[in-house]
Scaffold this active site. Sequence first.
Site, mmCIF file in Angstrom:
data_model
loop_
_atom_site.group_PDB
_atom_site.id
_atom_site.type_symbol
_atom_site.label_atom_id
_atom_site.label_comp_id
_atom_site.label_asym_id
_atom_site.label_seq_id
_atom_site.Cartn_x
_atom_site.Cartn_y
_atom_site.Cartn_z
ATOM 1 N N TYR A 1 -9.719 -32.345 -48.374
ATOM 2 C CA TYR A 1 -10.135 -30.950 -48.171
ATOM 3 C C TYR A 1 -9.968 -30.162 -49.478
ATOM 4 O O TYR A 1 -10.869 -29.416 -49.892
ATOM 5 C CB TYR A 1 -9.285 -30.361 -47.044
ATOM 6 C CG TYR A 1 -9.700 -28.993 -46.564
ATOM 7 C CD1 TYR A 1 -10.822 -28.828 -45.746
ATOM 8 C CD2 TYR A 1 -8.963 -27.860 -46.897
ATOM 9 C CE1 TYR A 1 -11.196 -27.566 -45.293
ATOM 10 C CE2 TYR A 1 -9.321 -26.603 -46.442
ATOM 11 C CZ TYR A 1 -10.434 -26.455 -45.635
ATOM 12 O OH TYR A 1 -10.792 -25.211 -45.177
ATOM 13 N N ALA A 2 -8.814 -30.330 -50.146
ATOM 14 C CA ALA A 2 -8.552 -29.606 -51.397
ATOM 15 C C ALA A 2 -9.585 -29.982 -52.456
ATOM 16 O O ALA A 2 -10.109 -29.109 -53.159
ATOM 17 C CB ALA A 2 -7.142 -29.922 -51.895
HETATM 18 P P1 NDP Z 1 -14.890 -24.039 -37.347
HETATM 19 O O1 NDP Z 1 -14.338 -25.421 -37.142
HETATM 20 O O2 NDP Z 1 -14.543 -22.982 -36.362
HETATM 21 O O3 NDP Z 1 -16.482 -24.121 -37.501
HETATM 22 C C1 NDP Z 1 -17.057 -25.040 -38.394
HETATM 23 C C2 NDP Z 1 -18.555 -24.860 -38.384
HETATM 24 O O4 NDP Z 1 -19.124 -25.809 -39.307
HETATM 25 C C3 NDP Z 1 -19.198 -25.132 -37.040
HETATM 26 O O5 NDP Z 1 -20.213 -24.191 -36.805
HETATM 27 C C4 NDP Z 1 -19.795 -26.527 -37.200
HETATM 28 O O6 NDP Z 1 -20.951 -26.762 -36.387
HETATM 29 C C5 NDP Z 1 -20.192 -26.486 -38.665
HETATM 30 N N1 NDP Z 1 -20.371 -27.819 -39.223
HETATM 31 C C6 NDP Z 1 -19.471 -28.833 -39.266
HETATM 32 N N2 NDP Z 1 -20.037 -29.939 -39.803
HETATM 33 C C7 NDP Z 1 -21.321 -29.598 -40.128
HETATM 34 C C8 NDP Z 1 -22.422 -30.308 -40.694
HETATM 35 N N3 NDP Z 1 -22.340 -31.604 -41.049
HETATM 36 N N4 NDP Z 1 -23.596 -29.652 -40.851
HETATM 37 C C9 NDP Z 1 -23.710 -28.357 -40.489
HETATM 38 N N5 NDP Z 1 -22.708 -27.633 -39.950
HETATM 39 C C10 NDP Z 1 -21.528 -28.256 -39.766
HETATM 40 O O7 NDP Z 1 -14.405 -23.624 -38.819
HETATM 41 P P2 NDP Z 1 -13.984 -22.203 -39.416
HETATM 42 O O8 NDP Z 1 -14.875 -21.153 -38.890
HETATM 43 O O9 NDP Z 1 -12.532 -22.045 -39.324
HETATM 44 O O10 NDP Z 1 -14.288 -22.473 -40.964
HETATM 45 C C11 NDP Z 1 -15.469 -22.035 -41.600
HETATM 46 C C12 NDP Z 1 -15.314 -22.280 -43.097
HETATM 47 O O11 NDP Z 1 -14.170 -21.565 -43.570
HETATM 48 C C13 NDP Z 1 -15.089 -23.746 -43.470
HETATM 49 O O12 NDP Z 1 -15.774 -24.047 -44.660
HETATM 50 C C14 NDP Z 1 -13.601 -23.827 -43.691
HETATM 51 O O13 NDP Z 1 -13.244 -24.865 -44.555
HETATM 52 C C15 NDP Z 1 -13.327 -22.456 -44.285
HETATM 53 N N6 NDP Z 1 -11.946 -22.020 -44.168
HETATM 54 C C16 NDP Z 1 -11.370 -21.803 -42.940
HETATM 55 C C17 NDP Z 1 -10.067 -21.376 -42.834
HETATM 56 C C18 NDP Z 1 -9.382 -21.149 -41.536
HETATM 57 O O14 NDP Z 1 -8.166 -20.882 -41.556
HETATM 58 N N7 NDP Z 1 -10.059 -21.214 -40.399
HETATM 59 C C19 NDP Z 1 -9.267 -21.150 -44.058
HETATM 60 C C20 NDP Z 1 -9.970 -21.390 -45.295
HETATM 61 C C21 NDP Z 1 -11.260 -21.797 -45.332
HETATM 62 P P3 NDP Z 1 -20.784 -27.138 -34.799
HETATM 63 O O15 NDP Z 1 -20.396 -25.840 -34.137
HETATM 64 O O16 NDP Z 1 -22.111 -27.649 -34.387
HETATM 65 O O17 NDP Z 1 -19.695 -28.175 -34.735
#
Ligand code: NDP
Length: 249
Positions: free
Chosen positions: A159-160
């Site tokens: 992830y990092a």
């Molecule tokens: P969620 O797990 O709640 O949502 C992830 C989203 O990414 C979902 O909509 C999922 O789609 C989509 N997704 C996953 N794989 C794919 C793919 N192969 N193609 C297209 N879409 C994909 O995550 P968060 O809302 O928490 O995180 C959003 C972003 O923020 C991420 O990049 C995460 O790394 C970053 N982040 C989050 C933090 C946190 O504390 N929550 C902290 C720091 C960064 P589906 O719904 O269909 O599964």
Amino acid sequence: MIHYDFSGQAAIVTGGTRGIGRAIAESFLAAGARVIATYVGNETAAAAFREANRAHAERLDVRKCDVTDYGQTEALFKALEQSCPAGIDILVNNSGIRRDSILGMMKPEDWRAVLDVNLNGTFNMTKLAVLAMMRKRYGRIVNITSPCAHFGFPGQANYAASKAGQIGLTRSVSKEVATRGITVNCVSPGFIGTDLIKDLPDKLRQQYLDQIPLKRFGNVDEVAACVLFLASKEAAYVTGTVLEVTGGL
Ligand code: NDP
């Protein structure tokens, strides 16, 4: 909430149907943008998101698109040439996954999966967006990274690395496209209460809370507000940077 006017603009939000992405997509809708929200497989979340935003149906396009598959991202942009003839103004690379484990135990497929979604997905979408935005000499790209990129939390080497990679990509591309009216920035949310971190053990959750100067996790709207700022016309002189939304972490 700060009120921006995005009417007449089109924004793609990857992973835009739940978590942070959903809040970003809904903030753009509230600010008048046409929104293309993508997801990969969670049909229930996508349907709930569509239903909750029925009032904006004429400006909302929910599409299934796996960002790891260049062919699917190309097909998405091709389809948008028809449905958004004025072109895309904003791309938010928000899709992301975690597959945590200490490095010695990390399965190669978990390393690859995380790099594939978080970094290669950002490349696929950004490449196509830049080509489209260069034609209109305007664009805003916001990549959702993580403080893990510079802290390197244990158990998150994949992830990092993916999140640090997004920052490197952001800085390079921002310089390539600066004279074309396109800005490229990152938003780095700290701990935000979404599905992504719901499996954190209580002890670790408390350890993280102790380290956050504001002594609480953030919420999705606080991240969305920062994304909208960087996506606004008003942020024209901000590029190649990382905006931390971490409660001071
Ligand atoms: P969620 O797990 O709640 O949502 C992830 C989203 O990414 C979902 O909509 C999922 O789609 C989509 N997704 C996953 N794989 C794919 C793919 N192969 N193609 C297209 N879409 C994909 O995550 P968060 O809302 O928490 O995180 C959003 C972003 O923020 C991420 O990049 C995460 O790394 C970053 N982040 C989050 C933090 C946190 O504390 N929550 C902290 C720091 C960064 P589906 O719904 O269909 O599964």
